[in-house]
Write a protein that holds these residues in place. Structure first.
Motif, mmCIF file in Angstrom:
data_model
loop_
_atom_site.group_PDB
_atom_site.id
_atom_site.type_symbol
_atom_site.label_atom_id
_atom_site.label_comp_id
_atom_site.label_asym_id
_atom_site.label_seq_id
_atom_site.Cartn_x
_atom_site.Cartn_y
_atom_site.Cartn_z
ATOM 1 N N PHE A 39 44.909 50.164 16.841
ATOM 2 C CA PHE A 39 44.732 51.708 17.149
ATOM 3 C C PHE A 39 45.443 52.358 15.967
ATOM 4 O O PHE A 39 44.984 53.503 15.963
ATOM 5 N N LEU A 51 42.778 52.745 13.570
ATOM 6 C CA LEU A 51 41.751 53.644 13.951
ATOM 7 C C LEU A 51 42.115 55.007 14.203
ATOM 8 O O LEU A 51 41.437 55.871 14.407
ATOM 9 N N SER A 85 44.336 56.232 16.641
ATOM 10 C CA SER A 85 44.354 56.912 17.971
ATOM 11 C C SER A 85 45.674 56.728 18.460
ATOM 12 O O SER A 85 46.246 55.522 18.504
ATOM 13 N N PRO A 112 46.861 57.724 21.503
ATOM 14 C CA PRO A 112 47.095 57.228 22.632
ATOM 15 C C PRO A 112 47.115 55.437 22.813
ATOM 16 O O PRO A 112 47.799 54.879 23.441
ATOM 17 N N GLY A 113 46.175 55.023 21.904
ATOM 18 C CA GLY A 113 45.949 53.592 22.013
ATOM 19 C C GLY A 113 47.121 52.623 21.498
ATOM 20 O O GLY A 113 47.635 51.840 21.765
#
Length: 79
Positions: free
Chosen positions: A29, A32, A34, A36-37
């Protein structure tokens, strides 16, 4: 080294596997983009430590090794 039995318990294996999965999730994540991930992966890493500790407390971890010899007491120095 393997004769010491360090880490060869269900508690150790479970904690490490959960933490490794969390590390992989957080790493994926972060690539990527992200946030929150990423933090979800960090929570998994912490959960691995908690689960391993709880399993050790439940008796699935390695017993602490006790020394057969009494502890040597320090002698006062003269001088």
């Amino acid at each position: 080294m393997s004769s010491s039995g360090h880490g060869h318990t269900p508690a150790a294996w479970t904690g490490v596997i959960i933490s490794f999965i969390g590390f992989c999730v957080a790493g994926a994540f972060i690539v990527l983009g992200s946030v929150p991930g990423f933090w979800g992966g960090m929570v998994l890493i912490a959960a691995g430590a908690v689960v391993g500790g709880l399993m050790r407390a439940a008796g699935l971890g390695q017993e602490p090794k006790r020394s057969a010899k009494p502890a040597v007491q320090a002698q006062p120095q003269e001088g």
